[in-house]
Design an enzyme around this catalytic site. Structure first.
Site, PDB file in Angstrom:
ATOM      1  N   GLN A 180     -19.165  -4.994   2.187  1.00 51.07           N
ATOM      2  CA  GLN A 180     -18.392  -3.843   1.702  1.00 51.07           C
ATOM      3  C   GLN A 180     -17.626  -3.189   2.861  1.00 51.07           C
ATOM      4  OE1 GLN A 180     -19.755  -0.761  -1.216  1.00 51.07           O
ATOM      5  NE2 GLN A 180     -20.368   0.358   0.605  1.00 51.07           N
ATOM      6  N   LYS A 234     -25.683  -1.752   6.192  1.00 46.34           N
ATOM      7  CA  LYS A 234     -26.540  -2.423   5.199  1.00 46.34           C
ATOM      8  C   LYS A 234     -25.652  -3.174   4.194  1.00 46.34           C
ATOM      9  CE  LYS A 234     -29.808  -2.621   1.830  1.00 46.34           C
ATOM     10  NZ  LYS A 234     -29.112  -2.180   0.656  1.00 46.34           N
ATOM     11  N   ARG A 263     -32.491   1.099  -4.491  1.00 45.01           N
ATOM     12  CA  ARG A 263     -33.229   0.167  -5.355  1.00 45.01           C
ATOM     13  C   ARG A 263     -34.702   0.043  -4.985  1.00 45.01           C
ATOM     14  NH1 ARG A 263     -29.227  -3.831  -7.630  1.00 45.01           N
ATOM     15  NH2 ARG A 263     -27.277  -2.769  -7.198  1.00 45.01           N
ATOM     16  N   HIS A 302     -28.365   7.567   3.641  1.00 39.51           N
ATOM     17  CA  HIS A 302     -27.167   8.380   3.368  1.00 39.51           C
ATOM     18  C   HIS A 302     -27.130   9.597   4.293  1.00 39.51           C
ATOM     19  CE1 HIS A 302     -27.804   6.460  -0.719  1.00 39.51           C
ATOM     20  NE2 HIS A 302     -26.543   6.151  -0.480  1.00 39.51           N
ATOM     21  N   GLN A 330     -17.136  -1.097 -10.338  1.00 46.51           N
ATOM     22  CA  GLN A 330     -17.785  -2.037  -9.427  1.00 46.51           C
ATOM     23  C   GLN A 330     -19.074  -2.631 -10.004  1.00 46.51           C
ATOM     24  OE1 GLN A 330     -18.247   1.195  -6.321  1.00 46.51           O
ATOM     25  NE2 GLN A 330     -20.096   0.047  -5.846  1.00 46.51           N
ATOM     26  N   MET A 379     -22.837   6.782  -4.201  1.00 45.87           N
ATOM     27  CA  MET A 379     -23.021   6.798  -5.656  1.00 45.87           C
ATOM     28  C   MET A 379     -24.271   7.607  -5.991  1.00 45.87           C
ATOM     29  SD  MET A 379     -21.582   3.219  -7.131  1.00 45.87           S
ATOM     30  CE  MET A 379     -22.990   2.220  -6.774  1.00 45.87           C
ATOM     31  N   GLY A 380     -24.695   8.461  -5.060  1.00 41.63           N
ATOM     32  CA  GLY A 380     -25.840   9.329  -5.309  1.00 41.63           C
ATOM     33  C   GLY A 380     -27.161   8.629  -5.072  1.00 41.63           C
ATOM     34  N   LEU A 425     -33.417   0.606   3.999  1.00 46.22           N
ATOM     35  CA  LEU A 425     -33.429   1.640   2.963  1.00 46.22           C
ATOM     36  C   LEU A 425     -32.386   1.323   1.897  1.00 46.22           C
ATOM     37  CD1 LEU A 425     -33.889   5.110   4.689  1.00 46.22           C
ATOM     38  CD2 LEU A 425     -35.570   3.388   4.089  1.00 46.22           C
TER      39      LEU A 425
END
Ligand code: PAF
Length: 291
Positions: A161, A157, A195, A45, A69, A38-39, A192
């Site tokens: 999901q 992490k 947030r 990432h 979501q 989601m960038g 990491l």
């Protein structure tokens, strides 16, 4: 070996363009790895891009802040949008394409389909965010089918999901291999997350205590016995460290995600994990570790 560049990665915005690019690679006999995001990209990432490049000929990242979501409109609105910076980072990492559709491309007028996974979606982050994992499963199944990638990379992490994704891929016979990748941490142990940027200096100093307390609890589980007293003491330690509240701290089977009452009571020698979510101000941190 893929050449790394200082140029931003190429961006495509439609399903048709994405499919055309992947089809051309396929004609050349090349394989494709997908990195759904989601960038607001960080080193976690980029480690997924590295893993994709190590195993596939082409790495395609996706950037879509998926409204389905989010259960709170303010959370969706506050989500960081840093596409230009993300495209630079992906270019530097050697990714080949960024697929960044808009909401209408993903959910055109009349869109009416939902992918809902029971069992592993229940409790933990599914308990207090109604519809969250339906949104994740729906968008990930679309991304897999839109791209036709051979493999997709997910960080541990977001362990729940990852289990949700593995479940629907298997249940729906979607021909894609899911690659779980280890959580990337700061030197002080903090996992990491996009947030983390929102933490104040004081909160940032407290944040790594979550992982530290979890590690202590995992060690205590090694000694066997009832899970409840270990979890209770760990919640108290997290609160005492300065967290504002603890959403959950749970000991669960690593695959089915069923809650476990006894340390060492995992059926068939199967792995267990400890899962936590706790708040520092308006920032909710999550983490999980193997036991
Ligand atoms: O983990 C995320 O960033 C998102 O949940 C995902 C997998 C990209 C789906 O929107």
């Amino acid at each position: 070996m893929t050449e790394k560049s200082q140029e931003a990665v190429e961006i495509c915005r439609t399903v048709a363009d994405l499919r055309a690019r992947v089809a051309a690679w396929r004609r050349d006999g090349l394989t494709v790895g997908l990195i759904p995001t989601m960038g607001a990209l960080h080193a976690g990432h980029i480690s997924l891009v590295d893993a994709a490049l190590a195993q596939y000929d082409r790495a395609v990242a996706t950037l879509f802040v998926n409204p389905r979501q989010f259960d709170r409109p303010d959370d969706l609105a506050a989500y960081p949008r840093t596409e230009e910076d993300d495209a630079q980072k992906l270019g530097a990492a050697g990714a080949h394409l960024l697929y960044a559709p808009n909401a209408h491309e993903m959910y055109p007028d009349g869109y009416a389909t939902n992918v809902s996974v029971s069992g592993v979606s229940a409790g933990l982050c599914g308990g207090d965010r109604p519809g969250h994992f339906d949104g994740v499963a729906t968008v990930c199944s679309k991304l897999f089918l839109q791209s036709g990638a051979d493999g997709a990379f997910f960080g541990e992490k977001d362990y729940q999901q990852l289990q949700v994704v593995q479940r629907f891929v298997s249940d729906l016979n979607i021909p894609i291999l899911i690659h779980p990748c280890a959580t990337i941490r700061e030197d002080d142990g903090l996992a990491l997350s996009s947030r983390n940027k929102r933490l104040t200096a004081v909160q940032r100093a407290i944040a790594p205590r979550l992982y530290e307390v979890m590690q202590g609890a995992a060690q205590a589980f090694g000694a066997g016995g009832d899970a409840a007293p270990v979890l209770k003491a760990a919640v108290e330690a997290i609160n005492a460290a300065g967290f504002d509240s603890v959403d959950y701290l749970e000991f669960r089977d690593a695959v089915s995600l069923t809650p476990l009452e006894k340390a060492g009571g995992v059926s068939g020698g199967q792995a267990a994990r400890l899962f936590a979510a706790a708040w520092l101000g308006d920032v909710r941190l999550i983490d999980n570790i193997p036991v």
